[in-house]
Design an enzyme around this catalytic site. Structure first.
Site, PDB file in Angstrom:
ATOM      1  N   LYS A 263      -7.964   3.846   2.099  1.00 27.41           N
ATOM      2  CA  LYS A 263      -7.173   5.056   1.918  1.00 27.41           C
ATOM      3  C   LYS A 263      -7.351   5.735   0.568  1.00 27.41           C
ATOM      4  O   LYS A 263      -7.524   6.961   0.503  1.00 27.41           O
ATOM      5  CB  LYS A 263      -5.696   4.749   2.143  1.00 27.41           C
ATOM      6  CG  LYS A 263      -5.439   4.412   3.587  1.00 27.41           C
ATOM      7  CD  LYS A 263      -4.057   3.907   3.852  1.00 27.41           C
ATOM      8  CE  LYS A 263      -4.058   3.154   5.157  1.00 27.41           C
ATOM      9  NZ  LYS A 263      -4.873   1.908   5.121  1.00 27.41           N
TER      10      LYS A 263
ATOM     11  N   THR B 247     -39.660  27.489 -10.188  1.00 25.99           N
ATOM     12  CA  THR B 247     -39.957  26.129  -9.741  1.00 25.99           C
ATOM     13  C   THR B 247     -40.130  25.340 -11.033  1.00 25.99           C
ATOM     14  O   THR B 247     -40.596  25.888 -12.040  1.00 25.99           O
ATOM     15  CB  THR B 247     -41.250  26.060  -8.886  1.00 25.99           C
ATOM     16  OG1 THR B 247     -42.338  26.536  -9.687  1.00 25.99           O
ATOM     17  CG2 THR B 247     -41.151  26.912  -7.625  1.00 25.99           C
ATOM     18  N   HIS B 248     -39.721  24.101 -11.032  1.00 20.83           N
ATOM     19  CA  HIS B 248     -39.737  23.278 -12.257  1.00 20.83           C
ATOM     20  C   HIS B 248     -38.918  23.918 -13.377  1.00 20.83           C
ATOM     21  O   HIS B 248     -39.145  23.653 -14.551  1.00 20.83           O
ATOM     22  CB  HIS B 248     -41.175  23.045 -12.750  1.00 20.83           C
ATOM     23  CG  HIS B 248     -42.132  22.622 -11.679  1.00 20.83           C
ATOM     24  ND1 HIS B 248     -42.420  21.302 -11.406  1.00 20.83           N
ATOM     25  CD2 HIS B 248     -42.841  23.356 -10.777  1.00 20.83           C
ATOM     26  CE1 HIS B 248     -43.292  21.239 -10.393  1.00 20.83           C
ATOM     27  NE2 HIS B 248     -43.541  22.468  -9.994  1.00 20.83           N
TER      28      HIS B 248
ATOM     29  N   SER C 228     -13.267  26.751 -27.616  1.00 23.91           N
ATOM     30  CA  SER C 228     -13.420  25.512 -28.371  1.00 23.91           C
ATOM     31  C   SER C 228     -12.345  25.472 -29.447  1.00 23.91           C
ATOM     32  O   SER C 228     -11.988  26.500 -30.014  1.00 23.91           O
ATOM     33  CB  SER C 228     -14.812  25.468 -29.006  1.00 23.91           C
ATOM     34  OG  SER C 228     -14.786  24.663 -30.181  1.00 23.91           O
TER      35      SER C 228
ATOM     36  N   GLU D 171     -18.681  23.124 -14.930  1.00 23.75           N
ATOM     37  CA  GLU D 171     -19.058  21.774 -15.362  1.00 23.75           C
ATOM     38  C   GLU D 171     -18.238  20.717 -14.622  1.00 23.75           C
ATOM     39  O   GLU D 171     -18.737  19.645 -14.281  1.00 23.75           O
ATOM     40  CB  GLU D 171     -18.840  21.623 -16.867  1.00 23.75           C
ATOM     41  CG  GLU D 171     -19.813  22.445 -17.693  1.00 23.75           C
ATOM     42  CD  GLU D 171     -19.400  22.486 -19.152  1.00 23.75           C
ATOM     43  OE1 GLU D 171     -19.815  21.601 -19.901  1.00 23.75           O
ATOM     44  OE2 GLU D 171     -18.627  23.388 -19.531  1.00 23.75           O
TER      45      GLU D 171
ATOM     46  N   SER E  60       0.826  -1.210   0.000  1.00 28.48           N
ATOM     47  CA  SER E  60       0.000   0.000   0.000  1.00 28.48           C
ATOM     48  C   SER E  60       0.861   1.262   0.000  1.00 28.48           C
ATOM     49  O   SER E  60       0.332   2.371   0.050  1.00 28.48           O
ATOM     50  CB  SER E  60      -0.920  -0.008   1.224  1.00 28.48           C
ATOM     51  OG  SER E  60      -0.162  -0.189   2.410  1.00 28.48           O
TER      52      SER E  60
ATOM     53  N   ASN F 149      -2.211  -2.528  13.442  1.00 27.58           N
ATOM     54  CA  ASN F 149      -3.662  -2.315  13.392  1.00 27.58           C
ATOM     55  C   ASN F 149      -4.094  -1.055  14.147  1.00 27.58           C
ATOM     56  O   ASN F 149      -4.908  -0.280  13.651  1.00 27.58           O
ATOM     57  CB  ASN F 149      -4.394  -3.540  13.939  1.00 27.58           C
ATOM     58  CG  ASN F 149      -4.122  -4.794  13.113  1.00 27.58           C
ATOM     59  OD1 ASN F 149      -3.492  -4.701  12.050  1.00 27.58           O
ATOM     60  ND2 ASN F 149      -4.570  -5.948  13.580  1.00 27.58           N
TER      61      ASN F 149
ATOM     62  N   LYS G  55     -16.798  30.322 -29.042  1.00 31.23           N
ATOM     63  CA  LYS G  55     -17.217  29.719 -27.779  1.00 31.23           C
ATOM     64  C   LYS G  55     -16.466  30.228 -26.563  1.00 31.23           C
ATOM     65  O   LYS G  55     -15.278  30.498 -26.604  1.00 31.23           O
ATOM     66  CB  LYS G  55     -17.022  28.204 -27.850  1.00 31.23           C
ATOM     67  CG  LYS G  55     -17.929  27.532 -28.855  1.00 31.23           C
ATOM     68  CD  LYS G  55     -19.322  27.356 -28.337  1.00 31.23           C
ATOM     69  CE  LYS G  55     -19.432  26.055 -27.578  1.00 31.23           C
ATOM     70  NZ  LYS G  55     -20.798  25.869 -27.079  1.00 31.23           N
TER      71      LYS G  55
ATOM     72  N   ASN H  89     -16.782  28.518 -22.784  1.00 35.57           N
ATOM     73  CA  ASN H  89     -17.517  27.464 -22.076  1.00 35.57           C
ATOM     74  C   ASN H  89     -17.223  27.487 -20.571  1.00 35.57           C
ATOM     75  O   ASN H  89     -16.089  27.726 -20.165  1.00 35.57           O
ATOM     76  CB  ASN H  89     -17.129  26.096 -22.645  1.00 35.57           C
ATOM     77  CG  ASN H  89     -17.509  25.967 -24.112  1.00 35.57           C
ATOM     78  OD1 ASN H  89     -18.542  26.471 -24.534  1.00 35.57           O
ATOM     79  ND2 ASN H  89     -16.653  25.320 -24.887  1.00 35.57           N
TER      80      ASN H  89
HETATM   81  N1  ARG Z   1      -1.254  -1.229   5.743  1.00 33.49           N
HETATM   82  C1  ARG Z   1      -2.167  -1.814   6.656  1.00 33.49           C
HETATM   83  C2  ARG Z   1      -3.509  -1.111   6.562  1.00 33.49           C
HETATM   84  O1  ARG Z   1      -3.569  -0.087   6.001  1.00 33.49           O
HETATM   85  C3  ARG Z   1      -1.638  -1.722   8.049  1.00 33.49           C
HETATM   86  C4  ARG Z   1      -2.185  -2.724   8.987  1.00 33.49           C
HETATM   87  C5  ARG Z   1      -1.673  -4.072   8.662  1.00 33.49           C
HETATM   88  N2  ARG Z   1      -1.976  -5.008   9.673  1.00 33.49           N
HETATM   89  C6  ARG Z   1      -1.914  -6.292   9.439  1.00 33.49           C
HETATM   90  N3  ARG Z   1      -2.176  -7.091  10.396  1.00 33.49           N
HETATM   91  N4  ARG Z   1      -1.564  -6.785   8.279  1.00 33.49           N
HETATM   92  O2  ARG Z   1      -4.517  -1.575   7.014  1.00 33.49           O
END
Ligand code: ARG
Length: 454
Positions: free
Chosen positions: A322, A152-153, A274, A287, A20, A107, A280, A282
């Protein structure tokens, strides 16, 4: 980091699905902050020595400096930000680094990191919303008496003022800001010290780390602490609702800028041309504010889906929190900034608004109300009479205010000259004095109320 139990290294695909670091490196500062608080607490409780703590702190500061300067080498083999930081710490300070992870699991480490991150995302959103509200207040104040058609509408309904219309968005963004505030208050508890799931046998002080990290106190249940992500879900929900409001405003800007409306002009810096059609201009920024809403909704839906089937406590699925969190936060930050910029630079065209405000018999309600007030006709009957007068005006291609008295009297003989006082759009707007109404004096009150809250 756990080599003791393993005899071979992971396959390349295992690394690809598991790592990650490409995205959670954005948690580096929070991770280091958490580790500093944790090691300070370990030393205070006599779990590690003070000299180990000092080595750890100095080392972490160096890691932080390396990351900030861009000289840090992130490694996929080290999976995530937690292992990358710790491994570099070990290279820098040696053995004391190996004591940092005492009484901690990744964790609770990642749980505290994301909470710190999302807490500042709340603060940024709140500050940006305050900016946007200020921009709307300034524009509304300048146009508290600028008459425009109310719809409205998307059909002309009754005249309102541009200031009143903008103040409607102030109400929405004010509630959005409140949602971020509420959610921030709820999330401000520290999961650090929950361990892997069950707590720890070391005599840690979770109140101390909570305080050091600016939390109101520690979370109460270690299982919940490592497995819950609803502080992120609340942020993203608030962001999604805010995005709905931004998108509606953006949609209105697009409509207002179109030639048939021509209610506002936006300077060139908010528009594009454009490649084919030379004439144009825009409203791309508006948007895109509208278009990017989908990313925020999508991110919220992603995390809701990730979480919904997870048994307690931690599961690796939560690592999927994340990317949607970061994308939702980045997108919100961008669209809030762009919207504030557009509102500041928006130039209303009062002549166009006034011209359309009077079209479509927008003061018909005023006529009906006048029949009630002046001739004591029941509202339902007045509504019917007015409908017939509008039909006559339509036949003659006349505005209500230009319709000859004789034509009105052919429908209701008791109508007299006094009726013309209520048929202009200015009069209509000025008469809507009920609390929260569009009368300029009322709009000024709404603006004053909000001025005190920004
Ligand atoms: N990169 C992990 C996460 O974002 C960290 C926790 C990992 N814990 C584990 N027991 N593998 O959740």
């Amino acid at each position: 980091m756990w080599g003791g139990r393993f005899s071979s290294s992971p396959s390349a695909l295992m690394e690809a699905i598991n790592a990650s670091i490409d995205f959670d490196r954005r948690l580096a500062a929070e991770d280091i902050q958490g580790s500093i608080a944790h090691s300070a607490m370990l030393a205070k409780q006599g779990i590690i020595s003070e000299s180990d703590r000092d080595a750890i702190h100095q080392g972490l500061q160096r890691v932080q400096a390396e990351i900030e300067s861009g000289s840090f080498t992130f490694s996929k083999a080290l999976e995530d930000i937690h292992m990358n930081v710790e491994s570099r710490l070990r290279e820098i300070v040696g053995d004391p680094a190996a004591r940092l992870h005492t009484a901690r699991s990744r964790n609770d480490q990642v749980a505290v990191d994301v909470r710190l991150w999302v807490r500042s995302a709340h603060d940024r959103a709140e500050a940006q919303l305050t900016d946007l509200i200020r921009a709307l207040l300034d524009k509304a104040e300048a146009h508290a008496a600028t008459v425009m058609p109310g719809f409205t509408h998307l059909q002309g309904a009754q005249p309102v003022t541009f200031g009143h219309h903008l103040m409607a968005y102030v109400e929405m963004f004010g509630r959005d800001r409140g949602r971020f505030r509420d959610s921030r208050r709820r999330l401000n508890e520290s999961p650090l010290g929950a361990g892997a799931l069950a707590g720890t046998s070391f005599p840690i002080d979770r109140h101390m780390t909570a305080k050091a990290l600016g939390f109101d106190g520690p979370t109460r249940n270690s299982l919940d602490s490592v497995s819950d992500r609803d502080s992120l879900l609340e942020f993203m929900s608030a962001a999604a609702i805010c995005a709905v409001h931004l998108s509606r405003l953006a949609e209105e800007i697009v409509i207002w800028m179109s030639a048939p409306f021509g209610f506002v002009r936006l300077p060139d810096r908010w528009t594009t041309g454009s490649s084919m059609m030379p004439q144009k201009r825009n409203p791309d920024a508006a948007e895109l504010v509208r278009g990017k809403t989908g990313r925020i909704f999508g991110s919220l839906m992603t995390l809701l889906t990730v979480m919904k089937g997870l048994p307690l406590a931690y599961a690796k699925d939560t690592q999927e929190d994340k990317e949607p969190l970061f994308d939702a936060a980045d997108t919100l930050e961008l669209v809030l900034a762009a919207t504030t910029g557009m509102i500041r630079d928006l130039e209303p065209v009062p002549e166009r608004m006034a011209a359309l405000a009077g079209a479509g018999y927008s003061t018909a309600t005023d006529l009906a109300d006048w029949l009630v007030r002046s001739l004591n006709i029941p509202f339902r009957d007045a509504h019917h009479i007015t409908g017939r007068i509008v039909a006559e005006a339509e036949k003659l291609g006349s505005l209500l205010q230009d319709l000859p008295l004789a034509v009105m009297q052919s429908v209701e003989p008791r109508i007299h000259e006094g009726v013309y006082n209520v048929l202009s759009v200015e009069n209509s707007v000025r008469s809507r004095t009920s609390f929260g109404g569009t009368a300029p004096a009322r709009v000024a009150e709404q603006i004053a109320w909000w001025r005190e809250r920004v």
